[in-house]
Design a protein around this motif. Structure first.
Motif, PDB file in Angstrom:
ATOM      1  N   VAL A 114      37.083  29.695  38.981  1.00  0.00           N
ATOM      2  CA  VAL A 114      36.855  30.672  37.909  1.00  0.00           C
ATOM      3  C   VAL A 114      37.204  30.069  36.560  1.00  0.00           C
ATOM      4  CG1 VAL A 114      37.177  32.644  39.445  1.00  0.00           C
ATOM      5  CG2 VAL A 114      39.140  31.757  38.189  1.00  0.00           C
ATOM      6  N   GLY A 115      38.161  29.138  36.537  1.00  0.00           N
ATOM      7  CA  GLY A 115      38.471  28.446  35.290  1.00  0.00           C
ATOM      8  C   GLY A 115      37.319  27.593  34.818  1.00  0.00           C
ATOM      9  N   ARG A 116      36.701  26.848  35.751  1.00  0.00           N
ATOM     10  CA  ARG A 116      35.557  26.013  35.398  1.00  0.00           C
ATOM     11  C   ARG A 116      34.398  26.847  34.864  1.00  0.00           C
ATOM     12  NH1 ARG A 116      36.502  23.608  40.464  1.00  0.00           N
ATOM     13  NH2 ARG A 116      34.647  24.659  41.304  1.00  0.00           N
ATOM     14  N   GLU A 117      34.224  28.023  35.441  1.00  0.00           N
ATOM     15  CA  GLU A 117      33.085  28.855  35.076  1.00  0.00           C
ATOM     16  C   GLU A 117      33.405  29.824  33.945  1.00  0.00           C
ATOM     17  OE1 GLU A 117      30.475  30.178  38.023  1.00  0.00           O
ATOM     18  OE2 GLU A 117      31.088  28.700  39.513  1.00  0.00           O
ATOM     19  N   GLY A 118      34.630  29.786  33.449  1.00  0.00           N
ATOM     20  CA  GLY A 118      34.981  30.529  32.247  1.00  0.00           C
ATOM     21  C   GLY A 118      35.262  32.006  32.429  1.00  0.00           C
ATOM     22  N   PHE A 119      35.649  32.416  33.644  1.00  0.00           N
ATOM     23  CA  PHE A 119      35.971  33.825  33.868  1.00  0.00           C
ATOM     24  C   PHE A 119      37.460  34.074  33.640  1.00  0.00           C
ATOM     25  CE2 PHE A 119      32.147  33.344  36.579  1.00  0.00           C
ATOM     26  CZ  PHE A 119      31.381  34.357  36.024  1.00  0.00           C
ATOM     27  N   ASN A 120      37.734  35.136  32.897  1.00  0.00           N
ATOM     28  CA  ASN A 120      39.120  35.539  32.643  1.00  0.00           C
ATOM     29  C   ASN A 120      39.455  36.877  33.305  1.00  0.00           C
ATOM     30  OD1 ASN A 120      39.714  33.291  30.876  1.00  0.00           O
ATOM     31  ND2 ASN A 120      38.438  34.318  29.337  1.00  0.00           N
ATOM     32  N   ASN A 121      38.578  37.351  34.161  1.00  0.00           N
ATOM     33  CA  ASN A 121      38.751  38.674  34.763  1.00  0.00           C
ATOM     34  C   ASN A 121      38.960  38.593  36.269  1.00  0.00           C
ATOM     35  OD1 ASN A 121      36.182  37.790  35.340  1.00  0.00           O
ATOM     36  ND2 ASN A 121      35.160  39.739  34.904  1.00  0.00           N
ATOM     37  N   VAL A 122      39.501  37.468  36.745  1.00  0.00           N
ATOM     38  CA  VAL A 122      39.766  37.277  38.169  1.00  0.00           C
ATOM     39  C   VAL A 122      41.254  37.013  38.370  1.00  0.00           C
ATOM     40  CG1 VAL A 122      39.347  35.856  40.215  1.00  0.00           C
ATOM     41  CG2 VAL A 122      37.454  36.400  38.665  1.00  0.00           C
ATOM     42  N   LYS A 123      41.849  37.724  39.308  1.00  0.00           N
ATOM     43  CA  LYS A 123      43.257  37.520  39.647  1.00  0.00           C
ATOM     44  C   LYS A 123      43.358  37.122  41.115  1.00  0.00           C
ATOM     45  CE  LYS A 123      47.820  39.687  39.642  1.00  0.00           C
ATOM     46  NZ  LYS A 123      48.602  40.909  39.296  1.00  0.00           N
ATOM     47  N   PRO A 124      43.613  35.846  41.414  1.00  0.00           N
ATOM     48  CA  PRO A 124      43.812  35.439  42.804  1.00  0.00           C
ATOM     49  C   PRO A 124      45.075  36.088  43.381  1.00  0.00           C
ATOM     50  CG  PRO A 124      43.304  33.548  41.427  1.00  0.00           C
ATOM     51  CD  PRO A 124      43.601  34.691  40.502  1.00  0.00           C
ATOM     52  N   VAL A 125      44.986  36.502  44.636  1.00  0.00           N
ATOM     53  CA  VAL A 125      46.104  37.153  45.314  1.00  0.00           C
ATOM     54  C   VAL A 125      46.318  36.474  46.661  1.00  0.00           C
ATOM     55  CG1 VAL A 125      46.990  39.289  46.312  1.00  0.00           C
ATOM     56  CG2 VAL A 125      45.616  39.374  44.219  1.00  0.00           C
ATOM     57  N   LEU A 126      47.525  36.006  46.906  1.00  0.00           N
ATOM     58  CA  LEU A 126      47.873  35.444  48.197  1.00  0.00           C
ATOM     59  C   LEU A 126      48.353  36.578  49.090  1.00  0.00           C
ATOM     60  CD1 LEU A 126      48.159  32.853  49.889  1.00  0.00           C
ATOM     61  CD2 LEU A 126      50.526  32.692  49.055  1.00  0.00           C
ATOM     62  N   GLY A 127      47.511  36.986  50.023  1.00  0.00           N
ATOM     63  CA  GLY A 127      47.830  38.110  50.887  1.00  0.00           C
ATOM     64  C   GLY A 127      48.557  37.694  52.146  1.00  0.00           C
ATOM     65  N   LEU A 128      48.892  38.704  52.942  1.00  0.00           N
ATOM     66  CA  LEU A 128      49.468  38.499  54.257  1.00  0.00           C
ATOM     67  C   LEU A 128      48.382  38.709  55.310  1.00  0.00           C
ATOM     68  CD1 LEU A 128      52.771  40.525  53.739  1.00  0.00           C
ATOM     69  CD2 LEU A 128      52.404  38.062  53.414  1.00  0.00           C
ATOM     70  N   ARG A 129      48.648  38.304  56.549  1.00  0.00           N
ATOM     71  CA  ARG A 129      47.616  38.355  57.572  1.00  0.00           C
ATOM     72  C   ARG A 129      47.082  39.772  57.789  1.00  0.00           C
ATOM     73  NH1 ARG A 129      46.897  33.698  60.806  1.00  0.00           N
ATOM     74  NH2 ARG A 129      45.167  34.895  61.661  1.00  0.00           N
ATOM     75  N   ASN A 130      47.915  40.787  57.611  1.00  0.00           N
ATOM     76  CA  ASN A 130      47.489  42.166  57.842  1.00  0.00           C
ATOM     77  C   ASN A 130      47.622  43.046  56.603  1.00  0.00           C
ATOM     78  OD1 ASN A 130      47.091  41.474  60.575  1.00  0.00           O
ATOM     79  ND2 ASN A 130      49.261  41.835  61.000  1.00  0.00           N
ATOM     80  N   ASP A 131      47.901  42.426  55.469  1.00  0.00           N
ATOM     81  CA  ASP A 131      48.095  43.190  54.235  1.00  0.00           C
ATOM     82  C   ASP A 131      47.581  42.365  53.058  1.00  0.00           C
ATOM     83  OD1 ASP A 131      48.886  44.701  52.076  1.00  0.00           O
ATOM     84  OD2 ASP A 131      51.005  44.785  52.642  1.00  0.00           O
ATOM     85  N   PRO A 132      46.540  42.830  52.373  1.00  0.00           N
ATOM     86  CA  PRO A 132      45.993  42.068  51.245  1.00  0.00           C
ATOM     87  C   PRO A 132      46.849  42.123  49.987  1.00  0.00           C
ATOM     88  CG  PRO A 132      44.850  44.142  51.450  1.00  0.00           C
ATOM     89  CD  PRO A 132      45.783  44.055  52.626  1.00  0.00           C
ATOM     90  N   ARG A 133      47.858  42.961  49.990  1.00  0.00           N
ATOM     91  CA  ARG A 133      48.786  43.065  48.856  1.00  0.00           C
ATOM     92  C   ARG A 133      48.052  43.407  47.563  1.00  0.00           C
ATOM     93  NH1 ARG A 133      52.611  37.833  49.143  1.00  0.00           N
ATOM     94  NH2 ARG A 133      53.848  39.106  47.697  1.00  0.00           N
ATOM     95  N   LEU A 134      47.187  44.390  47.659  1.00  0.00           N
ATOM     96  CA  LEU A 134      46.473  44.884  46.491  1.00  0.00           C
ATOM     97  C   LEU A 134      47.203  46.101  45.933  1.00  0.00           C
ATOM     98  CD1 LEU A 134      42.829  44.659  47.898  1.00  0.00           C
ATOM     99  CD2 LEU A 134      43.970  43.046  46.367  1.00  0.00           C
ATOM    100  N   PRO A 135      47.115  46.340  44.638  1.00  0.00           N
ATOM    101  CA  PRO A 135      47.829  47.475  44.041  1.00  0.00           C
ATOM    102  C   PRO A 135      47.309  48.810  44.566  1.00  0.00           C
ATOM    103  CG  PRO A 135      46.357  46.451  42.446  1.00  0.00           C
ATOM    104  CD  PRO A 135      46.388  45.546  43.638  1.00  0.00           C
ATOM    105  N   ALA A 136      48.210  49.731  44.789  1.00  0.00           N
ATOM    106  CA  ALA A 136      47.857  51.014  45.399  1.00  0.00           C
ATOM    107  C   ALA A 136      46.982  51.858  44.474  1.00  0.00           C
ATOM    108  CB  ALA A 136      49.129  51.785  45.750  1.00  0.00           C
ATOM    109  N   ALA A 137      46.012  52.530  45.080  1.00  0.00           N
ATOM    110  CA  ALA A 137      45.179  53.537  44.418  1.00  0.00           C
ATOM    111  C   ALA A 137      44.576  53.045  43.100  1.00  0.00           C
ATOM    112  CB  ALA A 137      46.001  54.805  44.171  1.00  0.00           C
ATOM    113  N   SER A 138      44.115  51.802  43.066  1.00  0.00           N
ATOM    114  CA  SER A 138      43.660  51.236  41.798  1.00  0.00           C
ATOM    115  C   SER A 138      42.282  50.582  41.844  1.00  0.00           C
ATOM    116  CB  SER A 138      44.680  50.216  41.298  1.00  0.00           C
ATOM    117  OG  SER A 138      44.848  49.176  42.231  1.00  0.00           O
TER     118      SER A 138
END
Length: 224
Positions: A114-138
């Motif tokens: 995403v840096g090479r392609e110039g995107f500033n609207n991507v947030k990489p998230v390192l998840g767990l095997r059974n939990d993507p660790r995404l913010p609730a209700a968002s």
């Protein structure tokens, strides 16, 4: 539609096969089987087959999920970021894409991409095997493309994805059909859409509709 070349079919078979663990019982595999081993980061280039746009049809998928300018979306099991950058382009600078994967090598590769392609609207998230660790209700929408078979505890994963959705948010799951046509793994290695629907029901999700336009995959859309 252009038919994928023999080389592309073989590469995609390798991709899907690498994601799966062989089971001694084909029936169990068709019903959901055992979770697959994770896709090796050293093979990320295989995920960017030159004809993938033709059969994956990302714009139609995003349309069906009502992903638009300023949407907040998740790409779960993002891998090389192939879908991530298409989502980032669709949601624009006012939107946000959470690119989740459970392997640090993948999230690092996505960050570089995403840096090479110039995107500033991507947030990489390192998840767990059974939990993507995404913010609730968002999140307005979450996509899981060709990654469902990697999940160990699918009901728990789907429950956590449901928690991340806004009240009217949608979850889209795309995976290869059982008939064995086109790219992808052998039929006995594929996960039935009925299994996905059953898992989702246990997780408190309901099937909104199944889209028929993908030539080699099923596409299920769920809501809370």
């Amino acid at each position: 539609m252009e038919i994928p070349t023999t080389l592309t079919r073989a590469a995609l078979a390798i991709i899907a096969g690498a994601m799966l663990v062989a089971s001694p019982h084909a029936q169990n595999q068709q019903q959901g089987g055992h979770p697959g081993r994770l896709f090796p980061p050293s093979d990320l280039g295989l995920l960017d087959a030159p004809d993938r746009d033709l059969w994956q049809r990302p714009d139609q998928i995003m349309d069906a999920m009502a992903i638009a300018d300023a949407s907040v979306v998740g790409d779960v099991g993002a891998g090389s970021g192939w879908f991530t950058i298409r989502l980032a382009r669709r949601v624009g600078p006012r939107g946000l894409v959470y690119a989740e994967d459970v392997q640090k090598e993948m999230t690092t590769a996505i960050q570089r991409r995403v840096g090479r392609e110039g995107f500033n609207n991507v947030k990489p998230v390192l998840g767990l095997r059974n939990d993507p660790r995404l913010p609730a209700a968002s999140l307005d929408a979450v996509l899981m493309v060709d990654a469902y078979h990697e999940v160990e505890d699918r009901v728990t994963m789907l429950s956590n994805l449901a928690k991340a959705l806004k009240p009217q948010g949608r979850l889209g799951i795309v995976d290869f059909r059982l008939d064995g046509t086109g790219p992808g793994p052998a039929p006995e290695e594929r996960v039935s859409p009925d299994v996905v629907v059953n898992d989702a029901t246990k997780a408190g999700l309901k099937l909104i509709r199944q889209e028929p336009f993908l030539p080699y995959q099923y596409f299920l859309i769920f809501g809370k």
